[in-house]
Write a protein that holds these residues in place. Sequence first.
Motif, PDB file in Angstrom:
ATOM      1  N   GLY A 196      -6.562  55.723   0.044  1.00  0.00           N
ATOM      2  CA  GLY A 196      -4.768  55.476   0.065  1.00  0.00           C
ATOM      3  C   GLY A 196      -4.711  55.281   1.725  1.00  0.00           C
ATOM      4  O   GLY A 196      -5.559  55.209   2.722  1.00  0.00           O
ATOM      5  N   ILE A 197      -3.562  54.654   1.685  1.00  0.00           N
ATOM      6  CA  ILE A 197      -3.207  53.804   3.154  1.00  0.00           C
ATOM      7  C   ILE A 197      -2.718  54.971   3.997  1.00  0.00           C
ATOM      8  O   ILE A 197      -1.964  56.048   3.746  1.00  0.00           O
ATOM      9  N   SER A 198      -3.284  54.921   5.305  1.00  0.00           N
ATOM     10  CA  SER A 198      -2.797  55.703   6.235  1.00  0.00           C
ATOM     11  C   SER A 198      -2.068  54.925   7.484  1.00  0.00           C
ATOM     12  O   SER A 198      -2.381  53.659   7.653  1.00  0.00           O
ATOM     13  N   LEU A 199      -1.064  55.743   7.994  1.00  0.00           N
ATOM     14  CA  LEU A 199      -0.227  55.165   8.952  1.00  0.00           C
ATOM     15  C   LEU A 199      -0.381  55.868  10.419  1.00  0.00           C
ATOM     16  O   LEU A 199      -0.389  57.272  10.183  1.00  0.00           O
ATOM     17  N   SER A 200      -0.485  55.256  11.432  1.00  0.00           N
ATOM     18  CA  SER A 200      -0.660  55.592  12.732  1.00  0.00           C
ATOM     19  C   SER A 200       0.553  56.422  13.031  1.00  0.00           C
ATOM     20  O   SER A 200       1.628  56.149  12.842  1.00  0.00           O
ATOM     21  N   ASP A 201       0.242  57.459  13.854  1.00  0.00           N
ATOM     22  CA  ASP A 201       1.345  58.487  14.319  1.00  0.00           C
ATOM     23  C   ASP A 201       2.302  57.660  15.045  1.00  0.00           C
ATOM     24  O   ASP A 201       3.666  57.962  15.115  1.00  0.00           O
TER      25      ASP A 201
END
Length: 489
Positions: free
Chosen positions: A47-52
């Motif tokens: 799955g796609i992760s998004l930076s904090d």
Amino acid sequence: MTQSNHRVAPPMLALLLVLAGIVSLAAATPVAASDSVLTSANSSMEGISLSDEGSIQQGDNQTYVWRNESSTLSTRFHNAGNSSLYEFCAYVETDDGKRVSLDCQQLNVDPNGSRKVKFDFERYPPSVSGERNVSIVATRGFGNQKAVAATTTTYTFIERTGDYDGDGLTNDREVELGTDLDSRDTDGDGLSDGTEVDDHDTDPLDPDSDSDGLRDQQEIILGTDPLGPDTDGDGLPDGAEVDDHGTDPMDPDSDDDGLTDSQELALETNPQNEDSDADGLFDGAEVDRHNTDPLAADTDSDGLSDRVEIERHDTNPLRVDTDDDGLADRQEILLGTDPTNPATTIGFAGLAVAVLAGLGVWYRRSRYSVVTVVRRHGSDIVRTVKTDDDADERVAASDPEVEERTDAPPAETQVPLSDDGRVLKMLHEESGRLRQSEIVDRTEWSKSKVSRLLSRMEEEGKLTKINVGRENVIALTDETPDWADSALR
């Protein structure tokens, strides 16, 4: 000669053409083999992760992205084939369902290996706004559009200075306060988050900012203070006044009788009725000025209402026989003597007694009736006394559950004992000692009246109150042993 140096002999030309064909065939062979392997392989993508940085997470599945700020999308690709060159592209879905490429890159991935794929964005295109599906797609080789793996997730793209839910707070302010970026009314109290913060200073995360039992919107409508649990300072929370007691949360004395609403509840008087016992005296006046019982129209049970005693005859509403001449106040009024002056019975008492004896039952039955009070827990007292035309009084009428008794006994048996006498008689009948609660039950007087009466009698030396655990035992003065406290426990 010169020409022959620049020509290629036909046999040589043929040889070169054959070699070129072999080279071309050799070069094409591994591509065909790789294509076959990839077709049957099961490459995958996480799955796609998004930076904090550049994003906000609210709840379990809601992620917001600052559209005008830098952020990073990433995933991990697992290669199950032989080919080592892949193209990875990030896409965003438009309003009409089409995919628009955000960025692409080519990466080598070891056969049966994995690699992290990362896309860094300084900002997103103006068209990328609101809730969007974002995908990362892997294809084999450069320019080959056949996807071997893909992953998709949903993000909401917003700007710090915008107001995504239209609640009057900027998105940046909502993140600071912890309110819901996608809800106008985070706490569900009926007020928008912006109205709570900017207009009323209430807590947009708490529907009842002052914990008084009323939602903030209710308080704004009623005019009570949403930041103060007791707007009128009467000791009752606003919510209890509105929902439980029906009193005015903006008036400490809802019925204007001189007692605060909380005092009335403690005394069991009616905070919505200035005269709980309907004796003509306000509850506050009875408690603070006259020391009479606001729940008993006739505190001393002498047949005269408290108001009649105070305002008409100037007798003591706490004593059956104000002047201690042996005749109850009501008897003196019927006889025409002064109930406040014992001297007025001299020379007239004999005649009065003779007249009463002569008239006997006829006088009493024709001119006097008694109503028996049925006391209920929390109910008002009802008492009706009928005298002659000048002293006819309706002393209370608030409890419908009354049993009327018109067959009163002869006048000779109607002479009432004083309150003191009734208590002393009960004590003598019980060998000198009786629990205070038993006196309340037998007399049907209110607890407050009994307490006041016993305190006065103790001050006058007629009895002694002995504390036993959580209640009092009442004893005749000469029947009170020194060890009473321990012996009666």
